[in-house]
Design a protein around this motif. Structure first.
Motif, PDB file in Angstrom:
ATOM      1  N   ASP A 223       0.850  -1.189   0.000  1.00 20.12           N
ATOM      2  CA  ASP A 223       0.000   0.000   0.000  1.00 20.12           C
ATOM      3  C   ASP A 223       0.890   1.245   0.000  1.00 20.12           C
ATOM      4  O   ASP A 223       1.597   1.506   0.978  1.00 20.12           O
ATOM      5  N   PRO A 224       0.887   2.042  -1.069  1.00 26.30           N
ATOM      6  CA  PRO A 224       1.796   3.187  -1.130  1.00 26.30           C
ATOM      7  C   PRO A 224       1.470   4.275  -0.117  1.00 26.30           C
ATOM      8  O   PRO A 224       2.332   5.120   0.172  1.00 26.30           O
ATOM      9  N   ALA A 225       0.266   4.258   0.434  1.00 21.38           N
ATOM     10  CA  ALA A 225      -0.098   5.272   1.421  1.00 21.38           C
ATOM     11  C   ALA A 225       0.466   4.963   2.804  1.00 21.38           C
ATOM     12  O   ALA A 225       0.395   5.811   3.700  1.00 21.38           O
ATOM     13  N   ARG A 226       1.064   3.766   2.971  1.00 19.66           N
ATOM     14  CA  ARG A 226       1.476   3.349   4.299  1.00 19.66           C
ATOM     15  C   ARG A 226       2.963   3.003   4.387  1.00 19.66           C
ATOM     16  O   ARG A 226       3.393   2.323   5.330  1.00 19.66           O
ATOM     17  N   ALA A 231       3.363   0.004   6.783  1.00 17.91           N
ATOM     18  CA  ALA A 231       3.397  -1.135   5.850  1.00 17.91           C
ATOM     19  C   ALA A 231       4.511  -2.113   6.173  1.00 17.91           C
ATOM     20  O   ALA A 231       4.344  -3.323   5.992  1.00 17.91           O
ATOM     21  N   GLY A 232       5.660  -1.632   6.625  1.00 22.84           N
ATOM     22  CA  GLY A 232       6.795  -2.500   6.908  1.00 22.84           C
ATOM     23  C   GLY A 232       6.980  -2.821   8.365  1.00 22.84           C
ATOM     24  O   GLY A 232       7.990  -3.419   8.756  1.00 22.84           O
ATOM     25  N   SER A 411      -4.623 -14.407   0.457  1.00 27.68           N
ATOM     26  CA  SER A 411      -5.452 -13.572   1.327  1.00 27.68           C
ATOM     27  C   SER A 411      -4.926 -13.449   2.746  1.00 27.68           C
ATOM     28  O   SER A 411      -5.224 -12.464   3.432  1.00 27.68           O
ATOM     29  N   LEU A 412      -4.150 -14.416   3.215  1.00 26.19           N
ATOM     30  CA  LEU A 412      -3.666 -14.385   4.587  1.00 26.19           C
ATOM     31  C   LEU A 412      -2.155 -14.185   4.670  1.00 26.19           C
ATOM     32  O   LEU A 412      -1.550 -14.464   5.701  1.00 26.19           O
ATOM     33  N   ASN A 413      -1.534 -13.685   3.609  1.00 33.60           N
ATOM     34  CA  ASN A 413      -0.090 -13.444   3.695  1.00 33.60           C
ATOM     35  C   ASN A 413       0.165 -12.308   4.679  1.00 33.60           C
ATOM     36  O   ASN A 413      -0.684 -11.424   4.867  1.00 33.60           O
ATOM     37  N   VAL A 414       1.350 -12.305   5.291  1.00 28.12           N
ATOM     38  CA  VAL A 414       1.639 -11.337   6.348  1.00 28.12           C
ATOM     39  C   VAL A 414       2.308 -10.062   5.843  1.00 28.12           C
ATOM     40  O   VAL A 414       2.368  -9.070   6.572  1.00 28.12           O
ATOM     41  N   VAL A 415       2.819 -10.065   4.628  1.00 27.56           N
ATOM     42  CA  VAL A 415       3.589  -8.918   4.152  1.00 27.56           C
ATOM     43  C   VAL A 415       2.691  -7.758   3.771  1.00 27.56           C
ATOM     44  O   VAL A 415       2.976  -6.597   4.094  1.00 27.56           O
ATOM     45  N   ALA A 416       1.604  -8.039   3.081  1.00 26.95           N
ATOM     46  CA  ALA A 416       0.694  -6.977   2.645  1.00 26.95           C
ATOM     47  C   ALA A 416      -0.707  -7.565   2.510  1.00 26.95           C
ATOM     48  O   ALA A 416      -0.901  -8.551   1.806  1.00 26.95           O
ATOM     49  N   SER A 417      -1.657  -6.959   3.147  1.00 30.05           N
ATOM     50  CA  SER A 417      -3.018  -7.491   3.188  1.00 30.05           C
ATOM     51  C   SER A 417      -3.712  -7.353   1.842  1.00 30.05           C
ATOM     52  O   SER A 417      -3.252  -6.637   0.943  1.00 30.05           O
ATOM     53  N   VAL A 418      -4.841  -8.037   1.716  1.00 32.80           N
ATOM     54  CA  VAL A 418      -5.677  -7.867   0.524  1.00 32.80           C
ATOM     55  C   VAL A 418      -6.066  -6.403   0.364  1.00 32.80           C
ATOM     56  O   VAL A 418      -6.118  -5.871  -0.750  1.00 32.80           O
ATOM     57  N   ASP A 419      -6.306  -5.726   1.483  1.00 32.64           N
ATOM     58  CA  ASP A 419      -6.681  -4.310   1.393  1.00 32.64           C
ATOM     59  C   ASP A 419      -5.560  -3.474   0.786  1.00 32.64           C
ATOM     60  O   ASP A 419      -5.826  -2.465   0.116  1.00 32.64           O
TER      61      ASP A 419
END
Length: 478
Positions: A223-226, A231-232, A411-419
Motif C-alpha cells: 500500500d503506497p499510502a502506508r 506497511a513495513g 489472502s492471509l499473507n503477512v507482508v501486505a493485506s488484501v486491502d
C-alpha cells in the motif's frame, strides 16, 4: 481517488526525464554466477549516476542479467523487480522459465543499487548485530536500552561505511536505474514483474514513467499510502501472529507426526514452555528467545516451511536437538544478512519520514502487543534503525496511473493485506485483482498454482485481465 489518479498522471508527465542523447549500453557476456549460467542467462554491468538528479555525479555500477527469448520473435522485455528482503534480484531473470510461454519474452534481472554484486555494495556489519544470544525482543528495563543501543550502532555503522550512497537509496533512485536499464536493453516500453516490497518500486516506476510501461504484474502489493512505518512494521504484527498460530493448528492436526499436542492450545503451551526454557539456557548454547522467534516465524511467511520447522520444533522438544536449530538459523539468517538488511533499511528509512520519537514507537508497539505477543517487538527492533538513520527521508511518491496491471495476492499473507492490493487497484483503474483465499505465502506467484500462473501468463502475453468488478473488491479468485 479519481482526483488522486488525475494528479498523479499530471505529475508523471512532468517528471518523466527525456531520453539521453546517447542511450547507455550493456556489454553482455557469460555469467560468473553459477545459477545464472546454468539457467542460460547473460550478464553485464551498467554504470548509472549515484544521484539520478545529477547525471554528472559519481557513477555506481549495477549488475544486470538477462535471459533472451527462445521464440522466433520476442513478445517484449520483462524487468523483474525482486523483493529486496529476499536478495538482490540479480537472478530474477530466470523467472520466465517458471511461466508457460515465458521463453517468448526477454527477462531482465538486476541487483539494485547497494546490493551485491552491484558496486558499491552496502556494508554496515557491527560485529555483534547478527550474532547469536541477542537480548530478548520484548522490551524490559534491561533489554530496551540494550536493543536501542544495538539499532543505533547499526545505523551509525551504515553511515560510516557508505555516507554518500545512503543519500541515494530511495525507491525513486531505483526507479531511475530501471529506466536506464530499459534504455540500455533497447526497449521503448517494458513490462514489470514485481513481488512483495519490490511491488512498491514497480508502482513508483509506473507512476513516474507511465509511458514506458506496457504491462505490470504486482504479486503481494504494498500500500503506497502506508510506506513504511505502517506497511513495513505495525501492519504486519497481527497477521504474523495469526499465521504463526495457523501453524500451531497444523501441528495439532498432525500430532501423530510431531507429538506436540492435539489442539492449538496444547501446542501453544509447549511453544511458550520452550521459549522460557531457551531464554534461560539457549539451545545448543546459542538459540535464545530472539533466535527462536526469528527461526520459527518463517512459518508465518510461507507454507512451504511448515513441515521442516515442525520437525525441528518436535526434535528439540523430544530429543533436545539444538544443533539442527542452530544450523537452520544460520542457513536462513546469517548468509548475506548484512547486505540484504542494510540495503532494505536504506530504502525503507528514506522513502518517507518515520516517527522521530522513541516514545511513539514504544507506545505503538505495546498497543499491538496483546494481539501480537510473539511478533510485535521483534518487528519493531527490525525497523528501529530508521529512528537513527543518517540519510534524510524523502517525500512519498503520488502513486497511480494508467498502466495495465494485474495484482495477485494470497489472502492471509503477512507482508501486505488484501486491502493493500485493493488500494493499489484503486489507483490504477486499468487493473484487476486475483486473490488466493486462505493462502498464507507472500510473493508466491509462478510457484505452481496453475490458476495464478496461467492468469499471469495470459496477461503478459495478450494483456487479458479478469473482468473488473465494481467497487472495492477482488475481481477473481484462484
Amino acid at each position: 481517488m479519481k482526483l488522486l489518479v488525475a494528479t498523479t498522471l499530471a505529475f508523471s508527465l512532468l517528471t518523466v526525464p527525456a531520453e539521453a542523447a546517447t542511450a547507455p549500453t550493456i556489454a553482455w557476456g557469460p555469467c560468473s554466477d553459477q545459477v545464472l549460467a546454468a539457467g542460460g542467462a547473460q550478464c553485464g554491468t551498467l554504470d548509472v549516476p549515484m544521484d539520478p538528479a545529477d547525471p554528472s555525479s559519481r557513477s555506481i555500477t549495477l549488475a544486470v542479467s538477462r535471459v533472451q527469448h527462445k521464440t522466433a520473435v520476442s513478445k517484449g522485455t520483462v524487468i523483474a523487480v525482486a523483493d529486496p528482503y529476499t536478495g538482490s534480484g540479480y537472478q530474477s531473470s530466470l523467472l520466465g522459465a517458471r511461466m508457460a510461454g515465458g521463453d517468448s519474452f526477454d527477462w531482465v534481472g538486476f541487483a539494485r543499487r547497494g546490493q551485491t554484486p552491484s558496486v558499491p555494495a552496502l556494508a554496515c556489519t557491527p560485529p555483534d548485530h547478527f550474532a547469536f544470544n541477542r537480548p530478548s525482543y520484548i522490551a524490559t528495563p534491561i533489554t530496551e536500552p540494550q536493543w536501542t543501543a544495538r539499532v543505533k550502532n547499526y545505523a551509525d555503522a551504515c553511515a560510516a561505511n557508505q555516507p554518500s550512497l545512503l543519500e541515494h537509496m530511495k525507491t525513486v533512485d531505483t526507479a531511475a536505474d530501471m529506466d536506464l536499464i530499459r534504455a540500455a536493453v533497447g526497449a521503448d516500453r517494458v513490462s514489470l514483474f514485481a513481488q512483495a516490497y519490490g511491488t512498491y518500486t514497480a508502482e513508483v516506476y509506473a507512476s513516474r514513467y507511465s509511458s514506458r510501461v506496457q504491462r505490470m504484474v504486482l504479486d503481494t502489493a504494498i500500500d503506497p499510502a502506508r510506506v513504511w512505518y505502517q506497511a513495513g512494521n505495525l501492519d504486519q504484527d497481527q497477521p504474523m501472529q495469526r499465521d504463526l498460530e495457523l501453524w500451531f493448528d497444523f501441528l495439532a492436526s498432525q500430532d501423530s507426526v510431531y507429538h506436540l499436542g492435539t489442539t492449538k492450545a496444547a501446542v501453544q503451551q509447549v511453544w511458550y514452555d520452550q521459549l522460557r526454557k531457551v531464554s534461560l539456557e539457549p539451545a545448543d548454547g546459542v538459540i535464545g528467545y530472539s533466535e527462536w522467534i526469528d527461526l520459527f516465524l518463517f512459518t508465518a511467511f510461507t507454507r512451504q516451511t511448515w513441515e521442516l520447522l515442525g520437525g525441528a520444533f518436535s526434535n528439540w522438544v523430544h530429543n533436545g536437538d539444538g544443533a539442527t536449530l542452530r544450523a537452520l538459523f544460520s542457513q536462513f539468517y546469517l548468509v548475506g544478512a548484512d547486505n540484504t538488511y542494510g540495503t532494505l533499511l536504506a530504502q525503507m528509512c528514506t522513502d518517507a519520514p518515520w516517527p522521530a520519537s522513541w516514545t511513539q514507537w514504544r507506545n505503538d508497539t505495546w498497543s499491538v502487543f496483546p494481539q501480537a505477543r510473539d511478533t510485535a517487538w521483534g518487528n519493531t527492533w527490525f525497523t528501529a534503525p530508521c529512528l537513527y538513520w543518517h540519510a534524510k527521508p524523502g517525500t512519498p511518491v503520488a502513486v497511480g496511473g494508467t498502466a495495465s496491471t494485474l495484482l495477485v495476492t494470497e489472502s492471509l499473507n503477512v507482508v501486505a493485506s488484501v486491502d493493500s492490493s485493493l488500494e493499489v487497484r484503486s489507483r490504477f483503474p486499468n487493473s484487476a485483482l486475483v486473490t488466493v483465499p486462505g493462502g498464507i505465502s507472500f510473493a508466491n506467484a509462478l510457484t505452481g498454482n496453475a490458476c495464478v500462473d496461467g492468469t499471469i501468463a495470459t496477461f503478459l502475453a495478450a494483456g487479458t485481465l479478469p473482468t473488473r468488478k465494481p467497487g472495492r473488491q477482488p475481481d477473481a479468485t484462484c
